[in-house]
Motif scaffolding. Structure first.
Motif, PDB file in Angstrom:
ATOM      1  N   GLY A   1     -11.378   4.370   8.803  1.00  0.00           N
ATOM      2  CA  GLY A   1     -10.160   5.062   8.407  1.00  0.00           C
ATOM      3  C   GLY A   1      -8.893   4.379   8.876  1.00  0.00           C
ATOM      4  N   VAL A   2      -8.972   3.074   9.127  1.00  0.00           N
ATOM      5  CA  VAL A   2      -7.824   2.307   9.615  1.00  0.00           C
ATOM      6  C   VAL A   2      -7.236   1.498   8.467  1.00  0.00           C
ATOM      7  CG1 VAL A   2      -7.055   0.533  11.250  1.00  0.00           C
ATOM      8  CG2 VAL A   2      -8.830   2.182  11.923  1.00  0.00           C
ATOM      9  N   LYS A   3      -5.923   1.585   8.289  1.00  0.00           N
ATOM     10  CA  LYS A   3      -5.247   0.871   7.213  1.00  0.00           C
ATOM     11  C   LYS A   3      -4.982  -0.578   7.608  1.00  0.00           C
ATOM     12  CE  LYS A   3      -2.949   5.143   5.762  1.00  0.00           C
ATOM     13  NZ  LYS A   3      -1.645   5.840   5.635  1.00  0.00           N
ATOM     14  N   ASP A   4      -4.758  -1.417   6.594  1.00  0.00           N
ATOM     15  CA  ASP A   4      -4.556  -2.845   6.835  1.00  0.00           C
ATOM     16  C   ASP A   4      -3.326  -3.122   7.685  1.00  0.00           C
ATOM     17  OD1 ASP A   4      -6.809  -3.493   5.400  1.00  0.00           O
ATOM     18  OD2 ASP A   4      -5.736  -3.823   3.515  1.00  0.00           O
ATOM     19  N   ASP A   5      -2.289  -2.269   7.556  1.00  0.00           N
ATOM     20  CA  ASP A   5      -1.048  -2.529   8.283  1.00  0.00           C
ATOM     21  C   ASP A   5      -0.996  -1.829   9.643  1.00  0.00           C
ATOM     22  OD1 ASP A   5      -0.875   0.039   7.343  1.00  0.00           O
ATOM     23  OD2 ASP A   5       1.204  -0.121   6.643  1.00  0.00           O
ATOM     24  N   GLN A   6      -2.094  -1.164  10.039  1.00  0.00           N
ATOM     25  CA  GLN A   6      -2.139  -0.528  11.350  1.00  0.00           C
ATOM     26  C   GLN A   6      -2.706  -1.494  12.391  1.00  0.00           C
ATOM     27  OE1 GLN A   6      -4.351   3.124  10.169  1.00  0.00           O
ATOM     28  NE2 GLN A   6      -2.606   4.254  11.019  1.00  0.00           N
ATOM     29  N   PHE A   7      -2.166  -1.409  13.594  1.00  0.00           N
ATOM     30  CA  PHE A   7      -2.617  -2.257  14.697  1.00  0.00           C
ATOM     31  C   PHE A   7      -3.666  -1.475  15.480  1.00  0.00           C
ATOM     32  CE2 PHE A   7      -2.655  -4.319  18.778  1.00  0.00           C
ATOM     33  CZ  PHE A   7      -2.362  -5.645  18.516  1.00  0.00           C
ATOM     34  N   LEU A   8      -4.914  -1.920  15.384  1.00  0.00           N
ATOM     35  CA  LEU A   8      -6.037  -1.194  15.976  1.00  0.00           C
ATOM     36  C   LEU A   8      -6.372  -1.753  17.356  1.00  0.00           C
ATOM     37  CD1 LEU A   8      -8.275   0.933  15.703  1.00  0.00           C
ATOM     38  CD2 LEU A   8      -9.690  -0.817  14.595  1.00  0.00           C
ATOM     39  N   LEU A   9      -6.166  -0.919  18.375  1.00  0.00           N
ATOM     40  CA  LEU A   9      -6.523  -1.260  19.749  1.00  0.00           C
ATOM     41  C   LEU A   9      -7.850  -0.595  20.084  1.00  0.00           C
ATOM     42  CD1 LEU A   9      -3.125  -0.704  21.584  1.00  0.00           C
ATOM     43  CD2 LEU A   9      -4.414  -2.845  21.602  1.00  0.00           C
TER      44      LEU A   9
ATOM     45  N   VAL B   1      -2.860   2.302  16.691  1.00  0.00           N
ATOM     46  CA  VAL B   1      -3.946   3.275  16.794  1.00  0.00           C
ATOM     47  C   VAL B   1      -4.853   2.854  17.941  1.00  0.00           C
ATOM     48  CG1 VAL B   1      -5.945   4.302  15.641  1.00  0.00           C
ATOM     49  CG2 VAL B   1      -3.882   3.765  14.323  1.00  0.00           C
ATOM     50  N   LEU B   2      -5.160   3.802  18.824  1.00  0.00           N
ATOM     51  CA  LEU B   2      -6.069   3.531  19.935  1.00  0.00           C
ATOM     52  C   LEU B   2      -7.436   4.124  19.598  1.00  0.00           C
ATOM     53  CD1 LEU B   2      -6.228   2.348  22.858  1.00  0.00           C
ATOM     54  CD2 LEU B   2      -5.868   4.685  23.674  1.00  0.00           C
ATOM     55  N   ALA B   3      -8.434   3.253  19.422  1.00  0.00           N
ATOM     56  CA  ALA B   3      -9.791   3.696  19.105  1.00  0.00           C
ATOM     57  C   ALA B   3     -10.621   3.698  20.384  1.00  0.00           C
ATOM     58  CB  ALA B   3     -10.426   2.784  18.067  1.00  0.00           C
ATOM     59  N   VAL B   4     -11.138   4.858  20.747  1.00  0.00           N
ATOM     60  CA  VAL B   4     -11.917   5.008  21.978  1.00  0.00           C
ATOM     61  C   VAL B   4     -13.401   4.953  21.650  1.00  0.00           C
ATOM     62  CG1 VAL B   4     -12.437   6.498  23.939  1.00  0.00           C
ATOM     63  CG2 VAL B   4     -10.105   6.395  23.039  1.00  0.00           C
TER      64      VAL B   4
ATOM     65  N   LEU C   1     -17.225  -3.094  15.974  1.00  0.00           N
ATOM     66  CA  LEU C   1     -15.968  -2.515  16.454  1.00  0.00           C
ATOM     67  C   LEU C   1     -15.035  -3.592  17.002  1.00  0.00           C
ATOM     68  CD1 LEU C   1     -17.133   0.771  18.222  1.00  0.00           C
ATOM     69  CD2 LEU C   1     -16.516   0.383  15.832  1.00  0.00           C
ATOM     70  N   TYR C   2     -15.601  -4.529  17.765  1.00  0.00           N
ATOM     71  CA  TYR C   2     -14.773  -5.641  18.252  1.00  0.00           C
ATOM     72  C   TYR C   2     -14.151  -6.394  17.074  1.00  0.00           C
ATOM     73  CZ  TYR C   2     -16.707  -5.348  23.046  1.00  0.00           C
ATOM     74  OH  TYR C   2     -17.069  -4.954  24.309  1.00  0.00           O
ATOM     75  N   THR C   3     -14.958  -6.668  16.060  1.00  0.00           N
ATOM     76  CA  THR C   3     -14.482  -7.423  14.899  1.00  0.00           C
ATOM     77  C   THR C   3     -13.387  -6.676  14.158  1.00  0.00           C
ATOM     78  OG1 THR C   3     -16.669  -8.456  14.654  1.00  0.00           O
ATOM     79  CG2 THR C   3     -15.199  -8.546  12.753  1.00  0.00           C
ATOM     80  N   ALA C   4     -13.533  -5.366  14.039  1.00  0.00           N
ATOM     81  CA  ALA C   4     -12.559  -4.556  13.315  1.00  0.00           C
ATOM     82  C   ALA C   4     -11.223  -4.465  14.037  1.00  0.00           C
ATOM     83  CB  ALA C   4     -13.114  -3.152  13.087  1.00  0.00           C
TER      84      ALA C   4
ATOM     85  N   ARG D   1       2.431 -11.165  16.412  1.00  0.00           N
ATOM     86  CA  ARG D   1       1.418 -12.139  15.995  1.00  0.00           C
ATOM     87  C   ARG D   1       0.486 -11.536  14.945  1.00  0.00           C
ATOM     88  NH1 ARG D   1      -1.214 -16.099  20.266  1.00  0.00           N
ATOM     89  NH2 ARG D   1      -1.709 -16.963  18.236  1.00  0.00           N
ATOM     90  N   PHE D   2       0.207 -10.245  15.083  1.00  0.00           N
ATOM     91  CA  PHE D   2      -0.610  -9.537  14.096  1.00  0.00           C
ATOM     92  C   PHE D   2       0.070  -9.572  12.722  1.00  0.00           C
ATOM     93  CE2 PHE D   2      -0.838  -5.269  12.040  1.00  0.00           C
ATOM     94  CZ  PHE D   2      -2.129  -5.339  11.554  1.00  0.00           C
ATOM     95  N   ARG D   3       1.377  -9.310  12.697  1.00  0.00           N
ATOM     96  CA  ARG D   3       2.108  -9.314  11.426  1.00  0.00           C
ATOM     97  C   ARG D   3       2.163 -10.712  10.820  1.00  0.00           C
ATOM     98  NH1 ARG D   3       5.045  -5.250  14.301  1.00  0.00           N
ATOM     99  NH2 ARG D   3       6.411  -6.794  15.251  1.00  0.00           N
ATOM    100  N   GLU D   4       2.141 -11.727  11.686  1.00  0.00           N
ATOM    101  CA  GLU D   4       2.150 -13.117  11.211  1.00  0.00           C
ATOM    102  C   GLU D   4       0.765 -13.582  10.781  1.00  0.00           C
ATOM    103  OE1 GLU D   4       3.598 -15.184  14.584  1.00  0.00           O
ATOM    104  OE2 GLU D   4       5.709 -14.619  14.281  1.00  0.00           O
TER     105      GLU D   4
END
Length: 353
Positions: free
Chosen positions: A191-199, A226-229, A252-255, A319-322
């Motif tokens: 449920g994570v969008k392409d433009d979201q920064f997933l931690l 977004v913080l994924a626990v 999960l690491y890859t995502a 860096r994520f945006r780049e």
């Protein structure tokens, strides 16, 4: 060199979880693959799938509903169940006799100090006494970081000549970049969008792992974070995605865009090299032992305070945006021999010495 007719291994919990639990599974499977029988003595055993050949599990069941009492009882009783004539590897704080090799993933005294607990309680004193006895009665000690080596010398007055720093290995057959092409698909399934920064926050102890500090930093930043626990215990917060306990950690690491820990005490932090091996950088506070041997662009280090973490999150988000945040060459960022077979050979060499 001694021959190894078998090995006693003492650890309270043999099950597919993170940290030392996972490491013990790998050790037992590794010894078995080399035709070295293992007697594994534990409080609980939940081997994933079919157990390996030549492994005997001896379970000392709990006698009370109180975890700390059960741990202390196990530490004092487990040695009675060893196979005599086989060398003993003590990973729990085992007492009762000489140990050929102890493996320390951290010390209780330093853990208490980093938590700010100045006066040890009754069970803390029991743990410290057992730990000291283990180190004193060990022929050799393996620590998983230089930090833990120094703690044992400083706090327990142990001769440094018998302490060997062996950073913990990574199962590169499991943690690797094989899922990179499915990264977008895995993110969408979460449920994570392409433009979201997933931690990604792998944690079964949110207070110890620095959840409060991380959330405070995130609240000062935009909603795209977004913080994924990943862990058994939920973390209740509107910016948190609770994934529960997961065995598909490579996915999960890859995502994730980055894996994060801000622990009050972390002797090593194996999630660091695991994440990097999957192509995902880690954001680690300077209280984590693994920062000794990890470097950018695989590991970004910050002082353990909100302002420093804020700045780092902004930097990595840029860096994520780049599109330049992924780790294309993990081996260049992990500065120790992290292949499991190399680590196991070192252990076997210490047992045979």
């Amino acid at each position: 060199m001694k021959t190894l007719s078998g090995i006693n291994l003492i650890w309270h919990s043999i099950r597919p979880q993170g940290g030392m639990d996972r490491h013990v599974l790998d050790l037992i499977a590794g010894f078995s693959a080399r035709d070295i029988p293992v007697r594994a003595i534990a409080r609980t055993v939940a081997w994933p799938g079919k157990p390996p050949a030549n492994v005997e599990f001896v379970v000392l069941p709990d006698r009370t509903p109180f975890q700390r009492f059960n741990n202390n009882r196990f530490d004092r009783k487990a040695y009675d169940y060893i196979e005599k004539g086989w060398p003993v590897i003590g990973i729990s704080r085992v007492t009762g006799g000489p140990v050929d090799l102890s493996i320390s993933g951290g010390t209780h005294l330093a853990h208490l100090m980093d938590k700010g607990k100045k006066k040890p309680g009754y069970f803390d004193r029991q743990v410290i006494a057992n730990e000291k006895a283990l180190y004193e009665h060990s022929r050799a000690i393996v620590t998983h970081s230089r930090r833990v080596h120094d703690e044992i010398v400083r706090d327990y007055r142990i001769d440094p000549s018998k302490i060997h720093v062996l950073y913990p290995p990574v199962d590169t057959g499991f943690f690797n970049r094989d899922l990179e092409e499915k990264r977008s698909e895995i993110r969408h399934s979460l449920g994570v969008k392409d433009d979201q920064f997933l931690l990604l926050f792998p944690s079964n102890n949110h207070e110890l792992k620095g959840a409060d500090l991380i959330l405070e930093a995130l609240e000062k930043l935009g909603p795209s974070f977004v913080l994924a626990v990943a862990g058994k215990k939920e973390l209740k917060h509107p910016r948190v995605l609770n994934l529960g306990f997961r065995e598909d950690m490579p996915a999960l690491y890859t995502a994730a865009d980055a894996t994060i820990l801000a622990s009050k005490y972390e002797a090593f932090g194996l999630v660091g090299p695991e994440s990097i091996a999957c192509g995902t950088p880690v954001l680690f506070s300077d209280t984590i032992g693994a920062v000794e041997v990890l470097s950018e662009p695989g590991c970004y280090r910050f002082r353990r305070n909100v302002l420093e973490l804020e700045r780092l999150l902004e930097k990595t988000a840029e860096r994520f945006r780049e599109g330049s945040l992924r780790v294309s060459a993990p081996a260049k960022c992990i500065h120790y021999p992290y292949v499991f077979d190399d680590y196991l050979e070192e252990l076997i060499g210490l047992l045979r010495a």
